[in-house]
Design an enzyme around this catalytic site. Structure first.
Site, short mmCIF file in Angstrom:
data_model
loop_
_atom_site.label_atom_id
_atom_site.label_comp_id
_atom_site.label_asym_id
_atom_site.label_seq_id
_atom_site.Cartn_x
_atom_site.Cartn_y
_atom_site.Cartn_z
N ASP A 12 54.28 116.32 -30.12
CA ASP A 12 53.99 114.13 -30.17
C ASP A 12 54.97 113.05 -30.38
O ASP A 12 55.97 113.39 -30.75
CB ASP A 12 53.54 114.57 -31.91
CG ASP A 12 52.54 113.68 -31.70
OD1 ASP A 12 51.59 112.90 -30.86
OD2 ASP A 12 51.74 113.02 -32.57
N HIS A 29 56.32 110.94 -21.91
CA HIS A 29 55.96 112.33 -20.89
C HIS A 29 57.26 112.64 -20.30
O HIS A 29 57.72 113.46 -20.29
CB HIS A 29 54.79 111.54 -20.30
CG HIS A 29 53.42 111.47 -21.43
ND1 HIS A 29 53.12 112.24 -22.44
CD2 HIS A 29 51.98 110.64 -20.98
CE1 HIS A 29 52.31 111.29 -23.41
NE2 HIS A 29 52.12 110.92 -22.00
N LEU A 123 63.61 134.59 -24.59
CA LEU A 123 62.61 133.81 -24.70
C LEU A 123 61.68 134.07 -24.84
O LEU A 123 60.74 134.35 -23.22
CB LEU A 123 62.96 132.83 -25.11
CG LEU A 123 61.99 131.65 -25.48
CD1 LEU A 123 62.67 131.86 -27.27
CD2 LEU A 123 62.09 130.30 -25.08
#
Ligand code: IPE
Ligand code: IPE
Ligand code: MG
Length: 238
Positions: A12, A29, A123
């Site tokens: 956020d 972004h 991962l």
């Protein structure tokens, strides 16, 4: 330090970060997407096995059309970069959320990326796209009902935790140990409601594009110092 196996992050503050620099929200972004790459690498180096990021919610469609379009365009290029990163770091990538609500070309890139990386043993990286936890739970229940209708599940099926879990988008992925939300808000915004039943929460004022390795370490240190209780039995995790 006690390293969480699964870290979930609510990315956020991209817009506020850009604004603080006198830049348009879309710049936030772009930089936010770059930071996802950095944090994936750092998480793996620290010994985290699963990382799940909230990138676009079912509610985010209500943002201005221009911003939604910019995010979708960014996603298109991000998914390409992500394929290279997956190859380089042996990362397994999965998307959670209602993929059918995304445009066909994005769905195709996601299918390719998931297929391409499915056997990688680095991962486990989950991206939540067009994700809302209530929507996920509704889809899970409709999936169960469909299987009963089609005779895959018996008519006298009893709903259990395992049955629900196995129909969620996160089936097979352990619940998050630690949830991080950046940028000062302290709410879940419809993220992983079922999965976060016993997750530890960590909030920081740092905006997502500025969330660095040091910030990640701080979050893990805070997590590490907590006494965890787990589930109905109150069994200690560590
Ligand atoms: C998070 O940053 C990214 C998405 C939700 C797509 P925001 O866009 O929510 O940034 P703020 O919260 O407005 O600063
Ligand atoms: C949550 O952030 C969703 C994502 C990070 C993708 P928002 O910025 O959209 O959440 P609200 O609207 O502040 O709750
Ligand atoms: Mg926000």
């Amino acid at each position: 330090m006690n390293i969480p196996e699964h870290v979930a992050i609510i990315l956020d503050g991209n817009g506020r970060w850009a604004k603080s620099k006198g830049m348009p929200r879309t710049y936030g972004h772009t930089q936010g997407a770059k930071n996802v790459e950095v944090i994936c690498r750092e998480a793996w180096n620290l010994g985290i096995k699963y990382l799940t990021v909230y990138a676009f919610s079912t509610e985010n469609w209500s943002r201005p059309g221009d911003e939604v379009k910019a995010i979708m365009d960014l996603l298109r290029s991000y998914l390409k970069t992500c394929k290279n990163t997956a190859e380089k770091n042996h990362m397994r990538v999965r998307v959670i959320g209602d993929k059918s609500g995304l445009s066909e070309d994005i769905q195709q890139s996601i299918r390719e990326l998931e297929e391409f990386s499915r056997d990688f043993d680095g991962l486990n990286f989950q991206i939540a796209l067009n994700y809302g936890s209530r929507d996920e739970i509704i889809r899970a229940f409709n999936g169960i009902l469909g299987e009963i209708r089609d005779g895959i599940l018996p008519e006298d099926t009893v709903v259990t935790e395992d049955l629900i879990e196995s129909h969620l988008d996160t089936a097979g992925i352990p619940d998050p140990d630690l949830l991080i939300r950046t940028s000062g808000e302290e709410r879940l915004s419809n993220y992983l409601l079922w999965q976060c039943a016993y997750t530890e929460f960590y909030f920081t004022d740092v905006h997502w594009p500025a969330f660095s390795k040091d910030e990640l370490v701080k979050a893990i240190e805070a997590y590490s110092s907590r006494q965890r209780r787990f589930g109905k039995t109150g069994e200690q995790v560590e």
